[in-house]
Structure formats: structure tokens, C-alpha cells
Design an enzyme around this catalytic site. Structure first.
Site, PDB file in Angstrom:
ATOM      1  N   GLY A  21       1.198  -0.949  -0.054  1.00  0.00           N
ATOM      2  CA  GLY A  21      -0.202   0.046   0.210  1.00  0.00           C
ATOM      3  C   GLY A  21       0.684   0.962  -0.208  1.00  0.00           C
ATOM      4  N   HIS A  43      -3.383   8.044   6.534  1.00  0.00           N
ATOM      5  CA  HIS A  43      -1.873   8.746   5.867  1.00  0.00           C
ATOM      6  C   HIS A  43      -2.442   9.530   5.160  1.00  0.00           C
ATOM      7  CE1 HIS A  43       1.930   6.611   6.172  1.00  0.00           C
ATOM      8  NE2 HIS A  43       1.303   5.931   5.488  1.00  0.00           N
ATOM      9  N   GLN A  53       3.516  10.235   1.000  1.00  0.00           N
ATOM     10  CA  GLN A  53       5.053   9.062   1.223  1.00  0.00           C
ATOM     11  C   GLN A  53       5.771   9.101  -0.024  1.00  0.00           C
ATOM     12  OE1 GLN A  53       2.650   4.829   2.223  1.00  0.00           O
ATOM     13  NE2 GLN A  53       4.786   4.908   3.326  1.00  0.00           N
ATOM     14  N   HIS A  62      -5.512   1.527   7.183  1.00  0.00           N
ATOM     15  CA  HIS A  62      -3.929   2.486   7.125  1.00  0.00           C
ATOM     16  C   HIS A  62      -3.620   3.750   6.178  1.00  0.00           C
ATOM     17  CE1 HIS A  62       0.591   1.206   8.031  1.00  0.00           C
ATOM     18  NE2 HIS A  62       0.647   2.388   6.191  1.00  0.00           N
ATOM     19  N   GLU A  63      -3.781   3.767   4.968  1.00  0.00           N
ATOM     20  CA  GLU A  63      -3.655   3.851   3.701  1.00  0.00           C
ATOM     21  C   GLU A  63      -4.754   5.627   4.185  1.00  0.00           C
ATOM     22  OE1 GLU A  63      -0.865   3.906   2.204  1.00  0.00           O
ATOM     23  OE2 GLU A  63      -0.741   1.994   3.238  1.00  0.00           O
ATOM     24  N   CYS A  94       5.058   0.798   7.593  1.00  0.00           N
ATOM     25  CA  CYS A  94       5.317   0.878   6.701  1.00  0.00           C
ATOM     26  C   CYS A  94       6.274   1.691   6.294  1.00  0.00           C
ATOM     27  CB  CYS A  94       4.394   2.257   7.507  1.00  0.00           C
ATOM     28  SG  CYS A  94       4.187   4.245   6.574  1.00  0.00           S
ATOM     29  N   LEU A  95       6.349   2.152   4.461  1.00  0.00           N
ATOM     30  CA  LEU A  95       7.340   2.258   4.291  1.00  0.00           C
ATOM     31  C   LEU A  95       7.676   3.469   4.454  1.00  0.00           C
ATOM     32  CD1 LEU A  95       6.079   1.685   0.529  1.00  0.00           C
ATOM     33  CD2 LEU A  95       7.580  -0.304   1.384  1.00  0.00           C
TER      34      LEU A  95
HETATM   35 ZN   LIG Z   1       1.988   3.571   5.813  1.00  0.00          ZN
END
Ligand SMILES: [Zn+2]
Length: 171
Positions: free
Chosen positions: A47, A140, A52, A136-137, A94-95
């Protein structure tokens, strides 16, 4: 060829700013989404939200099958969570916070309402990992990271480790 963007890491204010909604459903948006999928796969994620890659826009992409099923690719423009049911507890990462993972409690089933690349509204329900990805997304896009769902103690410990990595030039 899509452009691969570097992933923005925790500490960059773009990650903690709410995004303005998308209003134009044009070729630029299509290109951005292609770039986001490419950047997400490159970073081995399932995701990715636009902040990001440093772009404060209300769009996220998800593929919980990681390329296995092309039909599982989801584009969420201006998403909102409209229904949640149950609870699940599981490991989340998370990236933008590489190398860290924490146990996060999330709803078990989630329904999201969003627009597609043509501006058409749709609803999509998911369970387990997909439900977690929806939460999660969408978080963000409102400037919220998963660490806001863990204890203050764990969060402070993580931030201390990150500050140390920053000082060493490793973040
Ligand atoms: Zn994330």
C-alpha cells in the site's frame, strides 16, 4: 515508463499534513497513480499513499497480493471509511518507517467509499489485511501514521531510535 519515487520517511512534515482532495480526474492523475504503483512495488510495499512520495494529494494505491492478482490492484481517490466491524490485532509496518513493526489493533472488516480514476464513486469491503490496508492508507491521507495507534511508551522509544539513526545519517 512510470517514475520511481524515493519513499519519504518519518520526520518529513508532508507525512503529517492532511491532504487536499483530488478534484481533477485527468491524465496527470493517471500518471501519478502509475508512478505510485511502480514506487510501491519497488519498495516491496502492499500500500502507498501519495504523501509517502512527497505529494500531498488525497490518493492511495493498494495491492495486498503484491502483483499476484492484477485484479486486486485498488486505486482509492478521496477515500473515506464508511463502516467498520470487529477487531483484529496484528503486526503492522509502514514504508515510511522502515525496519520498524508494531502490533496494531484495527477493525476486522472495513468498507471504504472512494472515487476511481474517472471520478466515479464506489464502495469496497475488505477483511483482514485488506481492512488493515484501508485503515492505514486512509489514515495517511489525513496526516496520521500507524504509530498514533500504539502506546505512547512504544512510540517514544521508536522516535528515540529514529532520532539516533538521523544523527548517524542513516535515516
Ligand atoms: Zn504507511
Amino acid at each position: 515508463m512510470p517514475k520511481i519515487y524515493p519513499i519519504v520517511k518519518f520526520g518529513d512534515p508532508v507525512l503529517e499534513a492532511p491532504t487536499p482532495p483530488i478534484t481533477r480526474f485527468d491524465d496527470d492523475l493517471k500518471r501519478l497513480v502509475d508512478d505510485m504503483f511502480a514506487s510501491m512495488y519497488e519498495a516491496h510495499g502492499v500500500g502507498l499513499a501519495a504523501p509517502q512520495i512527497g505529494i500531498s494529494k488525497r490518493v492511495a494505491v493498494i495491492d495486498v497480493t503484491f502483483k499476484e492478482d492484477p485484479g486486486a490492484k485498488l486505486v482509492l481517490v478521496n477515500p473515506e471509511i464508511i463502516k467498520t466491524e470487529g477487531r483484529q490485532s496484528g503486526s503492522e509496518g509502514c514504508l515510511s518507517l522502515p525496519e520498524f513493526r508494531e502490533t496494531v489493533s484495527r477493525p476486522k472488516r472495513v468498507t471504504v467509499r472512494a472515487q476511481n480514476l474517472h471520478g466515479e464513486w464506489f464502495e469496497h469491503s475488505g477483511e483482514d489485511l485488506l481492512a488493515r490496508a484501508f485503515m492505514h492508507e486512509t489514515d495517511h491521507l489525513y496526516g496520521k501514521l500507524y504509530i498514533s495507534h500504539i502506546s505512547a511508551l512504544k512510540r517514544d522509544l521508536m522516535k528515540r531510535k529514529i532520532r539516533k539513526l538521523m544523527k548517524q545519517g542513516e535515516w
